[in-house]
Design a protein around this motif. Structure first.
Motif, short mmCIF file in Angstrom:
data_model
loop_
_atom_site.label_atom_id
_atom_site.label_comp_id
_atom_site.label_asym_id
_atom_site.label_seq_id
_atom_site.Cartn_x
_atom_site.Cartn_y
_atom_site.Cartn_z
N THR A 87 53.68 -9.92 -19.60
CA THR A 87 53.99 -10.52 -20.90
C THR A 87 52.88 -10.24 -21.91
O THR A 87 53.16 -9.90 -23.07
N LEU A 88 51.63 -10.37 -21.48
CA LEU A 88 50.51 -10.09 -22.37
C LEU A 88 50.51 -8.62 -22.80
O LEU A 88 50.24 -8.30 -23.97
N SER A 89 50.82 -7.74 -21.84
CA SER A 89 50.89 -6.31 -22.17
C SER A 89 52.00 -6.05 -23.18
O SER A 89 51.83 -5.29 -24.13
N SER A 90 53.17 -6.71 -22.95
CA SER A 90 54.29 -6.53 -23.88
C SER A 90 53.94 -7.07 -25.26
O SER A 90 54.25 -6.45 -26.28
N LEU A 91 53.28 -8.25 -25.29
CA LEU A 91 52.88 -8.82 -26.57
C LEU A 91 51.88 -7.93 -27.29
O LEU A 91 51.92 -7.78 -28.51
N SER A 92 50.98 -7.33 -26.51
CA SER A 92 50.01 -6.42 -27.11
C SER A 92 50.71 -5.21 -27.73
O SER A 92 50.38 -4.79 -28.84
N GLU A 93 51.70 -4.67 -26.98
CA GLU A 93 52.44 -3.53 -27.52
C GLU A 93 53.23 -3.92 -28.76
O GLU A 93 53.28 -3.17 -29.74
N GLU A 94 53.87 -5.13 -28.70
CA GLU A 94 54.62 -5.60 -29.87
C GLU A 94 53.70 -5.83 -31.06
O GLU A 94 54.07 -5.54 -32.20
#
Length: 311
Positions: A87-94
């Protein structure tokens, strides 16, 4: 007479004698007592040990259950950590994508403001939403005017033969005012409306020298003339939109060759078509300073132009 074995014990207090069968009796009694005591003690110890073993087994089972529960909790914790990391990785990408999109949006907004002539120092709106709303209003105003007032070329021509102004008429052989622009083009070249409007006239105009002629009425008192046409493709009273094909160029009327005679008029007064032909979104303010015959300042009071005043 039976023989007896006599044991004599001598002490400071005297001597005592014991027959063997009595000693054996004592020994047997003691043995029985010790054996009974040993039996009960052993049973007690065995029961105690069994209880301890039962408790140990119960504790062992409880520990196993706790271990399995802790192991499951650990696996769940590891799984949750993995999901949290994803989730943190996805949020970082977003966030990076949003930053990129914000940058692209900001760049696009800057380009739009530059295209519309909205310089940063002229605008008190620092908020992106306010800037966008101001740009939207300005674009609406410009598009409204660009659809209402003639602009752009009416035909894909090879060149301009004659411009607006005094000239020597090739047919009449005399100096005469030329009220339009002549675009050289082969017969049958499409002719387009330069603004939204209604067809005032469409057909052959006798005695005018225009031959086949189309006159379009536009907003704010403007008219456009398209003369010497080979073919008329609209009817009087019909509505046309900017860019609509309305006819084909030709050589009808007083003409020495195939071309399109194009005029722009305001309240029946001929105007030089050149500023209107060159007018567009990239030089929107130029028309209002180049064409002085039209009272542009009065447009400021009209809806929707009053939301973003003319420069």
């Amino acid at each position: 007479m039976r023989r007896k074995l006599i044991l004599t014990l001598t002490t400071v207090r005297g001597s005592r004698q014991y027959s063997l069968h009595r000693v054996l009796g004592y020994l047997m009694l003691m043995f029985l007592l010790v054996s009974a005591l040993s039996f009960f003690v052993s049973n007690w110890l065995l029961m105690k040990t069994h209880d301890n073993l039962t408790d140990l087994e119960r504790d062992h089972q409880s520990l196993n259950e706790q271990y399995e529960m802790l192991l499951g909790t650990q696996q769940l914790y590891i799984s949750e950590l993995g999901e949290l990391g994803a989730t943190l990785s996805s949020l970082s990408e977003e966030r990076e994508q949003l930053a990129l999109e914000n940058h692209q949006f900001s760049t696009a907004l800057d380009d739009l403001e530059s295209m519309l002539g909205l310089l940063a120092e002229d605008s008190a709106a620092d908020n992106a939403e306010q800037r966008l709303e101001l740009a939207r209003l300005a674009a609406r105003q410009r598009l409204f005017l660009l659809h209402s007032i003639p602009n752009g070329v009416p035909i894909q021509a090879e060149q301009v033969n004659d411009s607006y102004g005094m000239r020597f008429h090739p047919v009449l052989k005399t100096r005469k005012m030329h009220n339009g622009t002549d675009f050289k083009a082969d017969t049958g070249t499409p002719v387009y409306a330069t603004a939204d409007g209604v067809v005032e006239y469409a057909g052959y105009r006798k005695g005018s020298g225009f031959g086949n002629l189309i006159i379009l009425q536009h907003n704010f008192g403007f008219k456009t003339y398209y003369a010497h046409l080979h073919k008329v493709q609209v009817k009087s009273g019909s509505f046309v939109y900017k860019g609509q094909q309305i006819g084909l160029s030709g050589n009808t009327g007083r003409s020495t060759g195939a071309h399109l005679h194009y005029e722009v008029r305001h309240l029946y007064r001929p105007l030089n078509p050149e500023p209107f032909v060159q007018w567009g979104l990239d030089n929107f303010d130029s028309l209002f300073s180049r064409v002085e015959e039209v009272p542009w300042e009065s447009l400021n009071a009209m809806y929707p132009l009053n939301q973003v005043g003319l420069q």
